[in-house]
Enzyme design. Structure first.
Site, PDB file in Angstrom:
ATOM      1  N   SER A 179       0.795  -1.226   0.000  1.00  0.00           N
ATOM      2  CA  SER A 179       0.000   0.000   0.000  1.00  0.00           C
ATOM      3  C   SER A 179       0.836   1.288   0.000  1.00  0.00           C
ATOM      4  O   SER A 179       0.739   2.106  -0.917  1.00  0.00           O
ATOM      5  CB  SER A 179      -0.945  -0.028   1.201  1.00  0.00           C
ATOM      6  OG  SER A 179      -1.562   1.206   1.384  1.00  0.00           O
ATOM      7  N   TRP A 180       1.641   1.506   1.055  1.00  0.00           N
ATOM      8  CA  TRP A 180       2.304   2.822   1.077  1.00  0.00           C
ATOM      9  C   TRP A 180       3.453   2.867   0.078  1.00  0.00           C
ATOM     10  O   TRP A 180       3.792   3.929  -0.434  1.00  0.00           O
ATOM     11  CB  TRP A 180       2.643   3.300   2.483  1.00  0.00           C
ATOM     12  CG  TRP A 180       3.797   2.744   3.251  1.00  0.00           C
ATOM     13  CD1 TRP A 180       4.321   1.492   3.186  1.00  0.00           C
ATOM     14  CD2 TRP A 180       4.571   3.450   4.237  1.00  0.00           C
ATOM     15  NE1 TRP A 180       5.353   1.369   4.081  1.00  0.00           N
ATOM     16  CE2 TRP A 180       5.533   2.552   4.737  1.00  0.00           C
ATOM     17  CE3 TRP A 180       4.541   4.741   4.761  1.00  0.00           C
ATOM     18  CZ2 TRP A 180       6.454   2.923   5.737  1.00  0.00           C
ATOM     19  CZ3 TRP A 180       5.450   5.101   5.752  1.00  0.00           C
ATOM     20  CH2 TRP A 180       6.392   4.203   6.229  1.00  0.00           C
TER      21      TRP A 180
ATOM     22  N   TYR B  48      17.135  -3.874   9.850  1.00  0.00           N
ATOM     23  CA  TYR B  48      15.847  -3.398   9.363  1.00  0.00           C
ATOM     24  C   TYR B  48      15.466  -2.027   9.946  1.00  0.00           C
ATOM     25  O   TYR B  48      16.215  -1.080   9.772  1.00  0.00           O
ATOM     26  CB  TYR B  48      14.862  -4.501   9.723  1.00  0.00           C
ATOM     27  CG  TYR B  48      13.670  -4.697   8.833  1.00  0.00           C
ATOM     28  CD1 TYR B  48      13.709  -4.540   7.468  1.00  0.00           C
ATOM     29  CD2 TYR B  48      12.458  -5.090   9.404  1.00  0.00           C
ATOM     30  CE1 TYR B  48      12.579  -4.767   6.694  1.00  0.00           C
ATOM     31  CE2 TYR B  48      11.334  -5.333   8.643  1.00  0.00           C
ATOM     32  CZ  TYR B  48      11.393  -5.158   7.285  1.00  0.00           C
ATOM     33  OH  TYR B  48      10.273  -5.388   6.543  1.00  0.00           O
TER      34      TYR B  48
ATOM     35  N   ASP C 284       8.137  -2.038  10.762  1.00  0.00           N
ATOM     36  CA  ASP C 284       7.719  -3.298  11.370  1.00  0.00           C
ATOM     37  C   ASP C 284       8.360  -3.637  12.712  1.00  0.00           C
ATOM     38  O   ASP C 284       7.681  -3.972  13.661  1.00  0.00           O
ATOM     39  CB  ASP C 284       8.025  -4.451  10.411  1.00  0.00           C
ATOM     40  CG  ASP C 284       7.374  -4.254   9.052  1.00  0.00           C
ATOM     41  OD1 ASP C 284       6.765  -3.200   8.811  1.00  0.00           O
ATOM     42  OD2 ASP C 284       7.482  -5.178   8.240  1.00  0.00           O
TER      43      ASP C 284
ATOM     44  N   GLU D 118      17.040  -0.984  -0.503  1.00  0.00           N
ATOM     45  CA  GLU D 118      15.863  -0.836   0.374  1.00  0.00           C
ATOM     46  C   GLU D 118      16.198   0.075   1.560  1.00  0.00           C
ATOM     47  O   GLU D 118      15.438   0.967   1.909  1.00  0.00           O
ATOM     48  CB  GLU D 118      15.450  -2.231   0.866  1.00  0.00           C
ATOM     49  CG  GLU D 118      14.208  -2.267   1.721  1.00  0.00           C
ATOM     50  CD  GLU D 118      13.905  -3.683   2.223  1.00  0.00           C
ATOM     51  OE1 GLU D 118      14.713  -4.601   1.943  1.00  0.00           O
ATOM     52  OE2 GLU D 118      12.882  -3.854   2.906  1.00  0.00           O
TER      53      GLU D 118
ATOM     54  N   ARG E 202      17.139  -8.998   9.708  1.00  0.00           N
ATOM     55  CA  ARG E 202      15.674  -9.055   9.680  1.00  0.00           C
ATOM     56  C   ARG E 202      15.117  -9.251  11.092  1.00  0.00           C
ATOM     57  O   ARG E 202      15.851  -9.555  12.023  1.00  0.00           O
ATOM     58  CB  ARG E 202      15.236 -10.231   8.794  1.00  0.00           C
ATOM     59  CG  ARG E 202      15.567 -10.064   7.333  1.00  0.00           C
ATOM     60  CD  ARG E 202      14.675  -9.088   6.613  1.00  0.00           C
ATOM     61  NE  ARG E 202      13.254  -9.421   6.734  1.00  0.00           N
ATOM     62  CZ  ARG E 202      12.266  -8.729   6.175  1.00  0.00           C
ATOM     63  NH1 ARG E 202      12.544  -7.657   5.447  1.00  0.00           N
ATOM     64  NH2 ARG E 202      11.018  -9.069   6.328  1.00  0.00           N
TER      65      ARG E 202
ATOM     66  N   GLN F  90      -1.788   0.457   6.090  1.00  0.00           N
ATOM     67  CA  GLN F  90      -0.483   1.118   6.281  1.00  0.00           C
ATOM     68  C   GLN F  90      -0.715   2.629   6.314  1.00  0.00           C
ATOM     69  O   GLN F  90      -1.831   3.084   6.041  1.00  0.00           O
ATOM     70  CB  GLN F  90       0.474   0.752   5.128  1.00  0.00           C
ATOM     71  CG  GLN F  90       1.247  -0.539   5.373  1.00  0.00           C
ATOM     72  CD  GLN F  90       2.282  -0.823   4.302  1.00  0.00           C
ATOM     73  OE1 GLN F  90       2.109  -0.454   3.147  1.00  0.00           O
ATOM     74  NE2 GLN F  90       3.360  -1.493   4.684  1.00  0.00           N
TER      75      GLN F  90
ATOM     76  N   GLY G 142       4.346   0.423   9.119  1.00  0.00           N
ATOM     77  CA  GLY G 142       5.357   0.462   8.070  1.00  0.00           C
ATOM     78  C   GLY G 142       6.762   0.274   8.627  1.00  0.00           C
ATOM     79  O   GLY G 142       7.679  -0.075   7.909  1.00  0.00           O
TER      80      GLY G 142
HETATM   81  C1  2M8 Z   1       8.244  -4.262   4.937  1.00  0.00           C
HETATM   82  O1  2M8 Z   1       7.111  -4.947   5.477  1.00  0.00           O
HETATM   83  C2  2M8 Z   1       6.713  -6.253   5.061  1.00  0.00           C
HETATM   84  C3  2M8 Z   1       5.420  -6.581   5.768  1.00  0.00           C
HETATM   85  O2  2M8 Z   1       4.435  -5.665   5.385  1.00  0.00           O
HETATM   86  C4  2M8 Z   1       7.741  -7.326   5.346  1.00  0.00           C
HETATM   87  O3  2M8 Z   1       8.692  -7.091   6.112  1.00  0.00           O
HETATM   88  O4  2M8 Z   1       7.610  -8.431   4.789  1.00  0.00           O
HETATM   89  C5  2M8 Z   1       8.228  -2.856   5.539  1.00  0.00           C
HETATM   90  O5  2M8 Z   1       9.440  -2.212   5.292  1.00  0.00           O
HETATM   91  C6  2M8 Z   1       7.045  -2.050   5.001  1.00  0.00           C
HETATM   92  O6  2M8 Z   1       7.101  -0.719   5.426  1.00  0.00           O
HETATM   93  C7  2M8 Z   1       7.017  -2.089   3.472  1.00  0.00           C
HETATM   94  O7  2M8 Z   1       5.828  -1.491   3.018  1.00  0.00           O
HETATM   95  C8  2M8 Z   1       7.115  -3.533   2.933  1.00  0.00           C
HETATM   96  C9  2M8 Z   1       7.293  -3.586   1.423  1.00  0.00           C
HETATM   97  O8  2M8 Z   1       8.337  -2.725   1.026  1.00  0.00           O
HETATM   98  O9  2M8 Z   1       8.208  -4.223   3.520  1.00  0.00           O
END
Ligand code: 2M8
Length: 445
Positions: A45-46, A371, A180, A415, A215, A119, A178
């Protein structure tokens, strides 16, 4: 340029732009941009809001397709799911996948398989910025179609999620923030009963693609899974969350995004023939509630409020800087947040020798590799930069912009980045890094 080259280092603005364009193009998938082909191969989403901002500089039609595609998966209650799964991908291409979420069990879920979480609502802002960049008839029509959906997204947060009754939305899972595994969530997450051994029943996808030491831990994941299972068990209904849900927190970033969304909606309303007044009123009300409920004069920062204990969560993370995006923020919190951002904790300055970290550098639990527990992320820098510009700190905004550009020039569109060395971490060729870089490159320093 190939996606492989997109991970490389670029020296000048032209070459840097080319790397970002190649990254976004390689991540485009029929009607959306994947955050990463390896780690996150579906639509988030975001991420989609940020990548739409990037597309508005290159191919505006894609910005509108990206947002329209996401909102096609909006639920009947107005929630915009944080993941929309691509049915063409094999099971196991992401954990937790569509089978785990089982969105079809929920009333009002769309035909597409999605998650049941949200999000931060940065989409109205993205729509407004995309329109402002290219205000043609087609863009106005696209914005007009999006407007009622953006309003429903805000209404969902303001009603279903105002569990604390103080005018703020609560998150029901750390993934909704967002950020996590931010240290901000350690206390409420520790109260969620779970055991790491639970994860033996599942196959994590993330640690197959990136270093497990970067992670969240298996115990974190066991808790993430337990919270989703609790929400799924009630078919993602929000009634009586206060009585039964294990994680309920008012997040400064999500609520600041909601306040900023009302400002953007006021501008959009003025463009599509709707009344901007109610949006301005809601922006002011959210700003007031963010200050009343989340500002701590003792730290000078904003902190999440744990609704299960009623207390502010003590960690000083970058989340606490984010309400600066609210243009109506009163002078005192503006001054203290800027002072904290410029302190050794976050190192903001008109000239920065290190990038903005996601957590207080001086904290004992600062982890430069893991992370959201220390590394630098371009979306946080981008949001803070908007806040600095909104409050007349163009000098600091310029320093932040320079450090964002330097990061990608050094390491490519990763990332996230090591907060001391700037080395690229997580997934290479990451969507929002490319998109937001394009956005800051397009603006004058
Ligand atoms: C990360 O989140 C996802 C779960 O939603 C994951 O870790 O698997 C976060 O950085 C989140 O902010 C981001 O939207 C997503 C996809 O980039 O990855």
């Amino acid at each position: 340029m190939t996606a492989g080259q997109a991970t490389g280092v670029a020296a000048d603005a032209g070459a840097l732009r080319a790397v970002a364009v190649a990254t976004l193009s390689a991540n485009w998938e029929h009607d959306h941009t994947v955050p990463s082909r390896t780690l996150y191969p579906h639509q988030w989403s975001w991420d989609s809001a940020f990548t739409a901002i990037g597309w508005s500089h290159l191919r505006p039609a894609r910005a509108w397709r990206e947002l329209a595609g996401l909102f096609r998966a909006q639920w009947g209650d107005g929630r915009v799911p944080h993941i929309v799964f691509n049915p063409a991908l094999p099971a196991g291409s992401y954990f937790p996948g569509p089978g785990f979420w089982d969105s079809a069990c929920a009333e009002g879920a769309p035909p597409a398989a999605t998650s049941g979480l949200v999000q931060p609502p940065v989409h109205a802002l993205a729509g407004w910025l995309a329109y402002r960049r290219d205000p043609c008839d087609a863009a106005r029509a696209a914005l007009g179609r999006l407007y009622p959906r953006l309003v429903a997204q805000q209404r969902y947060l303001a009603t279903h999620r105002d569990v604390g009754g103080g005018g703020l939305a609560c998150i029901v899972h750390p993934w909704e923030s967002g950020l996590d595994n931010s240290p901000a969530w350690d206390i409420p997450l520790a109260a969620v009963p779970a055991e790491a051994a639970v994860m033996r029943a599942y196959r994590r996808h993330d640690t197959a693609h990136t270093d497990a030491a970067h992670r969240p831990t298996d115990l974190d994941y066991a808790r993430y899974v337990a919270i989703v299972a609790a929400y799924r068990a009630v078919r993602y209904r929000d009634e009586r969350l206060a009585d039964r849900h294990p994680f309920l927190v008012e997040c400064p970033l999500l609520n600041a995004a909601a306040g900023e969304a009302e400002q953007a909606l006021a501008r959009i309303a003025g463009t599509v023939g709707a009344d901007p007044g109610p949006h301005r009123e809601r922006a002011a009300a959210i700003t007031e509630a963010v200050v009343d409920r989340l500002y701590d004069p003792a730290t000078g920062l904003f902190h999440p409020r744990d609704l299960r204990t009623g207390r502010l969560l003590p960690a000083r993370t970058a989340l606490g800087l984010m309400p600066l995006v609210l243009s109506g923020l009163p002078a005192r919190p503006v001054a203290t947040v800027v002072a904290e951002a410029c302190s050794p904790r976050f190192g903001l300055g008109a000239r920065m020798d290190r990038p903005l970290p996601s957590h207080d550098r001086t904290a004992a639990d600062f982890e430069p590799l893991r992370y959201w527990r220390g590394p630098s992320w371009l979306n946080l820098a981008w949001l803070l930069r908007r806040g600095l510009l909104a409050h007349g700190r163009a000098d600091l905004a310029a320093g932040l912009r320079r450090s964002m550009i330097d990061l990608v020039a050094r390491s490519g569109c990763h990332e996230y980045f090591h907060p001391d060395t700037g080395a690229g971490l997580g997934s290479p060729a990451f969507g929002w890094t490319a998109a937001l870089l394009l956005d800051v490159l397009a603006e004058r320093g």
